[in-house]
Write an enzyme that holds these catalytic residues in place. Structure first.
Site, PDB file in Angstrom:
ATOM      1  N   GLY A  12       2.577 -11.482   9.001  1.00 43.38           N
ATOM      2  CA  GLY A  12       2.013 -11.126  10.316  1.00 43.38           C
ATOM      3  C   GLY A  12       0.607 -10.553  10.234  1.00 43.38           C
ATOM      4  O   GLY A  12       0.168 -10.070   9.189  1.00 43.38           O
ATOM      5  N   LYS A  23      -1.590  -5.462   7.259  1.00 40.80           N
ATOM      6  CA  LYS A  23      -0.748  -4.322   7.636  1.00 40.80           C
ATOM      7  C   LYS A  23       0.140  -3.817   6.494  1.00 40.80           C
ATOM      8  O   LYS A  23       0.219  -2.615   6.243  1.00 40.80           O
ATOM      9  CB  LYS A  23       0.124  -4.747   8.825  1.00 40.80           C
ATOM     10  CG  LYS A  23       1.121  -3.731   9.268  1.00 40.80           C
ATOM     11  CD  LYS A  23       1.702  -4.065  10.613  1.00 40.80           C
ATOM     12  CE  LYS A  23       2.866  -5.016  10.537  1.00 40.80           C
ATOM     13  NZ  LYS A  23       3.541  -5.155  11.844  1.00 40.80           N
ATOM     14  N   THR A  79       8.753 -15.428  13.489  1.00 37.82           N
ATOM     15  CA  THR A  79       9.666 -15.048  12.403  1.00 37.82           C
ATOM     16  C   THR A  79      10.595 -16.203  11.988  1.00 37.82           C
ATOM     17  O   THR A  79      10.943 -16.312  10.816  1.00 37.82           O
ATOM     18  CB  THR A  79      10.492 -13.810  12.801  1.00 37.82           C
ATOM     19  OG1 THR A  79      10.969 -13.959  14.150  1.00 37.82           O
ATOM     20  CG2 THR A  79       9.655 -12.544  12.737  1.00 37.82           C
ATOM     21  N   ASN A 228       3.420  -0.612  13.193  1.00 35.74           N
ATOM     22  CA  ASN A 228       2.609  -1.506  14.020  1.00 35.74           C
ATOM     23  C   ASN A 228       1.221  -0.936  14.275  1.00 35.74           C
ATOM     24  O   ASN A 228       0.274  -1.679  14.467  1.00 35.74           O
ATOM     25  CB  ASN A 228       3.307  -1.786  15.345  1.00 35.74           C
ATOM     26  CG  ASN A 228       4.600  -2.576  15.136  1.00 35.74           C
ATOM     27  OD1 ASN A 228       4.608  -3.578  14.431  1.00 35.74           O
ATOM     28  ND2 ASN A 228       5.680  -2.111  15.704  1.00 35.74           N
ATOM     29  N   HIS A 330      -9.346  28.500 -12.032  1.00 32.69           N
ATOM     30  CA  HIS A 330     -10.254  28.607 -10.886  1.00 32.69           C
ATOM     31  C   HIS A 330     -11.026  27.319 -10.686  1.00 32.69           C
ATOM     32  O   HIS A 330     -10.937  26.417 -11.501  1.00 32.69           O
ATOM     33  CB  HIS A 330     -11.230  29.763 -11.093  1.00 32.69           C
ATOM     34  CG  HIS A 330     -10.568  30.963 -11.652  1.00 32.69           C
ATOM     35  ND1 HIS A 330      -9.845  31.831 -10.887  1.00 32.69           N
ATOM     36  CD2 HIS A 330     -10.479  31.405 -12.930  1.00 32.69           C
ATOM     37  CE1 HIS A 330      -9.338  32.780 -11.670  1.00 32.69           C
ATOM     38  NE2 HIS A 330      -9.701  32.540 -12.913  1.00 32.69           N
ATOM     39  N   ASN A 344      -8.414  27.407 -22.730  1.00 36.73           N
ATOM     40  CA  ASN A 344      -8.781  28.101 -21.498  1.00 36.73           C
ATOM     41  C   ASN A 344     -10.014  27.442 -20.903  1.00 36.73           C
ATOM     42  O   ASN A 344     -11.060  27.351 -21.557  1.00 36.73           O
ATOM     43  CB  ASN A 344      -9.086  29.575 -21.777  1.00 36.73           C
ATOM     44  CG  ASN A 344      -9.343  30.316 -20.462  1.00 36.73           C
ATOM     45  OD1 ASN A 344      -8.429  30.774 -19.798  1.00 36.73           O
ATOM     46  ND2 ASN A 344     -10.609  30.385 -20.066  1.00 36.73           N
ATOM     47  N   ALA A 390     -20.523  30.939 -21.655  1.00 32.40           N
ATOM     48  CA  ALA A 390     -20.646  30.806 -20.200  1.00 32.40           C
ATOM     49  C   ALA A 390     -21.989  30.182 -19.844  1.00 32.40           C
ATOM     50  O   ALA A 390     -23.014  30.505 -20.454  1.00 32.40           O
ATOM     51  CB  ALA A 390     -20.512  32.172 -19.540  1.00 32.40           C
TER      52      ALA A 390
HETATM   53  C1  UD1 Z   1      10.984  -8.373  15.328  1.00 31.34           C
HETATM   54  C2  UD1 Z   1      12.236  -8.944  16.001  1.00 31.34           C
HETATM   55  C3  UD1 Z   1      12.840  -7.864  16.908  1.00 31.34           C
HETATM   56  C4  UD1 Z   1      13.130  -6.604  16.114  1.00 31.34           C
HETATM   57  C5  UD1 Z   1      11.885  -6.128  15.370  1.00 31.34           C
HETATM   58  C6  UD1 Z   1      12.243  -5.031  14.415  1.00 31.34           C
HETATM   59  C7  UD1 Z   1      11.793 -11.333  16.248  1.00 31.34           C
HETATM   60  C8  UD1 Z   1      11.431 -12.407  17.182  1.00 31.34           C
HETATM   61  N1  UD1 Z   1      11.873 -10.111  16.759  1.00 31.34           N
HETATM   62  O1  UD1 Z   1      10.055  -8.107  16.363  1.00 31.34           O
HETATM   63  O2  UD1 Z   1      14.018  -8.340  17.511  1.00 31.34           O
HETATM   64  O3  UD1 Z   1      13.608  -5.590  16.975  1.00 31.34           O
HETATM   65  O4  UD1 Z   1      11.313  -7.203  14.583  1.00 31.34           O
HETATM   66  O5  UD1 Z   1      11.090  -4.502  13.816  1.00 31.34           O
HETATM   67  O6  UD1 Z   1      12.003 -11.596  15.080  1.00 31.34           O
HETATM   68  N2  UD1 Z   1       6.036 -12.245  10.525  1.00 31.34           N
HETATM   69  C9  UD1 Z   1       5.738 -13.321   9.723  1.00 31.34           C
HETATM   70  N3  UD1 Z   1       5.283 -14.466  10.298  1.00 31.34           N
HETATM   71  C10 UD1 Z   1       5.149 -14.604  11.636  1.00 31.34           C
HETATM   72  C11 UD1 Z   1       5.465 -13.500  12.453  1.00 31.34           C
HETATM   73  C12 UD1 Z   1       5.920 -12.336  11.860  1.00 31.34           C
HETATM   74  O7  UD1 Z   1       5.859 -13.233   8.504  1.00 31.34           O
HETATM   75  O8  UD1 Z   1       4.732 -15.688  12.080  1.00 31.34           O
HETATM   76  C13 UD1 Z   1       6.523 -10.988   9.889  1.00 31.34           C
HETATM   77  C14 UD1 Z   1       5.640  -9.806  10.193  1.00 31.34           C
HETATM   78  O9  UD1 Z   1       4.649  -9.655   9.199  1.00 31.34           O
HETATM   79  C15 UD1 Z   1       6.633  -8.655  10.169  1.00 31.34           C
HETATM   80  C16 UD1 Z   1       7.963  -9.306  10.566  1.00 31.34           C
HETATM   81  O10 UD1 Z   1       7.791 -10.690  10.404  1.00 31.34           O
HETATM   82  O11 UD1 Z   1       6.774  -8.094   8.885  1.00 31.34           O
HETATM   83  C17 UD1 Z   1       8.345  -9.000  11.994  1.00 31.34           C
HETATM   84  O12 UD1 Z   1       7.349  -9.524  12.843  1.00 31.34           O
HETATM   85  P1  UD1 Z   1       6.799  -8.717  14.073  1.00 31.34           P
HETATM   86  O13 UD1 Z   1       5.772  -9.515  14.744  1.00 31.34           O
HETATM   87  O14 UD1 Z   1       6.452  -7.336  13.674  1.00 31.34           O
HETATM   88  O15 UD1 Z   1       8.111  -8.728  14.985  1.00 31.34           O
HETATM   89  P2  UD1 Z   1       8.491  -7.713  16.111  1.00 31.34           P
HETATM   90  O16 UD1 Z   1       7.764  -8.060  17.343  1.00 31.34           O
HETATM   91  O17 UD1 Z   1       8.413  -6.335  15.618  1.00 31.34           O
HETATM   92 CA    CA Z   2       7.430  -5.198  13.812  1.00 32.85          CA
END
Ligand code: UD1
Ligand code: CA
Length: 419
Positions: A12, A23, A79, A228, A330, A344, A390
């Site tokens: 992400g 991140k 995801t 986040n 010190h 020392n 010193a």
């Molecule tokens: C996601 C969940 C949500 C949950 C929350 C918990 C989904 C759709 N939603 O939301 O239900 O409550 O996590 O924290 O899954 N990532 C990728 N590739 C992508 C998008 C994201 O690798 O294309 C990774 C991000 O880096 C992150 C993780 O997936 O580590 C979660 O993605 P993020 O966008 O933070 O999801 P949330 O909106 O938090």
């Molecule tokens: Ca998240």
């Protein structure tokens, strides 16, 4: 133990961090956010861990090191798409796939082990970790049917007013039967609102196909905590810092004021050592027993402190080892130094270790006495039992023999055997 392979989602963008750094590479108590998650999969002996990287992929690969397979997600399509990228690597695998997010540093090993145990015991197609939390805004909500079974995970953006009130959330940690997961992923449709493929849609798809989905629930509010924003980072840091301090106190270290003591992950401290207020100790520092550190000292990475050492106010120690019973009571700086037992270090002593190009080493033999305000321009060697007067400046490459007395600017040996 339970056999499983892990997928860690870390591609992400982390837009809300407003950062050039991916991140998952932001630091919490001296370690990258992603490291905390990888430590868990490693300690639970994941057969193989796939880390899905995308945004800043090369930086993440470089920072996180070996022991896992990196899978690149070219376009950040959500995801579900991220997990799908791992399908070619898991073809034919019929075991359990554990899916984790790379941005949840507060996750505990016990909870992950609990989820794996539950999944292994009941063998559904999926087991979802859920948590009851007081402020569920932003998380996917767990929608249940009349019998209390999970029906779907609804994302914040798609939630109805009623669903918005649900306080049971999706932590983002799941176990899947591999084959069922990848079959369902093929059917996930693009979410029109967010223009992403949601992993959470897999739950409804599995249920629609007559497969079993179960939940494993925790009341621990911190497990779901994802990073986040920078504010989240600070909050996570506060919680992890407190955990680290507790661990040291439980193993016999006195921490006079936890509120003002900052100890990174990866620090070892011996029994009966006292850490005084406003002290900062970075990762990769080891401190022996019966030491007194602070108030207001800073110990930097690569520092090794023997038993019974005293380091006082405004002292900084970096990449330096100090032998048993050495004193630096010190304001003073020791960098790239090897300090023998019983030495020392007077007030104001500085090892001038950096000449603008290189970091140079200072060696101080056992029981040497370095007078107040002396400057040791590295590299040099001060012999055992030597005395530096010193205010003296020991010039670069000028060594003081064992037992000698050296004084002045630049320091000259005035007596061969003194003490
Ligand atoms: C996601 C969940 C949500 C949950 C929350 C918990 C989904 C759709 N939603 O939301 O239900 O409550 O996590 O924290 O899954 N990532 C990728 N590739 C992508 C998008 C994201 O690798 O294309 C990774 C991000 O880096 C992150 C993780 O997936 O580590 C979660 O993605 P993020 O966008 O933070 O999801 P949330 O909106 O938090
Ligand atoms: Ca998240």
């Amino acid at each position: 133990m339970f056999e499983f392979k892990a997928i860690v989602l870390a591609a992400g963008r982390g837009t809300r961090m407003k950062s050039e750094t991916p991140k998952v590479l932001h630091k919490v108590c001296g370690r990258a956010v992603l490291d905390y998650v990888l430590e868990i999969t490693k300690s639970l002996r994941s057969l193989k861990t796939y880390v899905v990287v995308g945004h800043g992929a090369s930086k993440v690969k470089e920072a996180v090191g070996g022991g896992h397979e990196f899978v690149v997600q070219e376009k950040l399509l959500g995801t579900a798409d991220a997990v799908s990228r791992c399908a070619p690597y898991l073809r034919g695998y019929k075991g359990t796939v554990l899916v984790l997010s790379g941005d949840t540093p507060l996750l505990s090993k016990d909870i992950v082990a609990g989820l794996l145990r539950r999944h292994a015991g009941r063998r559904p197609s999926a087991t979802v970790l859920t948590a009851h939390i007081s402020e569920p805004h932003g998380y996917g909500r767990i929608v249940r049917d009349e019998e209390g079974g999970i029906r779907a995970i609804r994302e914040q953006k798609d939630a109805t007013e009623v669903e918005d009130e649900i306080k049971e959330i999706n932590v983002g940690l799941y176990c899947f039967a591999a084959q069922d997961l990848f079959a369902a992923l093929k059917k996930v449709k693009l979410n029109s609102r967010k223009k992403e493929f949601y992993l959470t849609d897999v739950i409804e798809l599995l249920l629609a196909g007559g497969q079993k989905v179960e939940t494993f629930t925790t009341n621990d509010e911190t497990v779901a905590f994802g990073i986040n924003t920078r504010e989240d980072l600070a909050q996570a840091q506060a919680i992890i810092r407190r955990r680290i301090l507790s661990k040291h106190m439980l193993s016999g270290v006195t921490i006079v004021d936890p509120a003002t003591t900052f100890i990174d992950d990866g620090v070892a401290i011996g029994k009966d050592t006292v850490i005084h207020p406003m002290t900062v100790i970075h990762s990769d520092v080891r401190i022996g027993r019966n030491c007194s550190i602070g108030p207001m000292s800073r110990l930097r990475p690569g520092t090794r402190i023997g038993d019974g050492v005293e380091i006082g106010n405004f002292a900084e120690v970096s990449r330096t080892s100090m032998g048993r019973g050495a004193l630096q009571k010190h304001f003073s700086f020791l960098g790239d130094a090897t300090v023998g037992a019983g030495v020392n270090i007077g007030a104001g002593v500085v090892t001038a270790n950096y000449d603008g190009v290189n970091k140079n080493k200072t060696t101080i033999g056992a029981k040497a006495f370095i007078g107040s305000d002396a400057i040791l321009v590295a590299p040099n060697v001060i012999g055992a039992n030597a005395l530096v007067g010193a205010g003296s400046v020991v010039a670069k490459n000028k060594n003081v023999p064992a037992g000698a007395v050296a004084v002045g600017v630049p320091a000259r040996v005035i007596k061969r055997v003194s003490r």
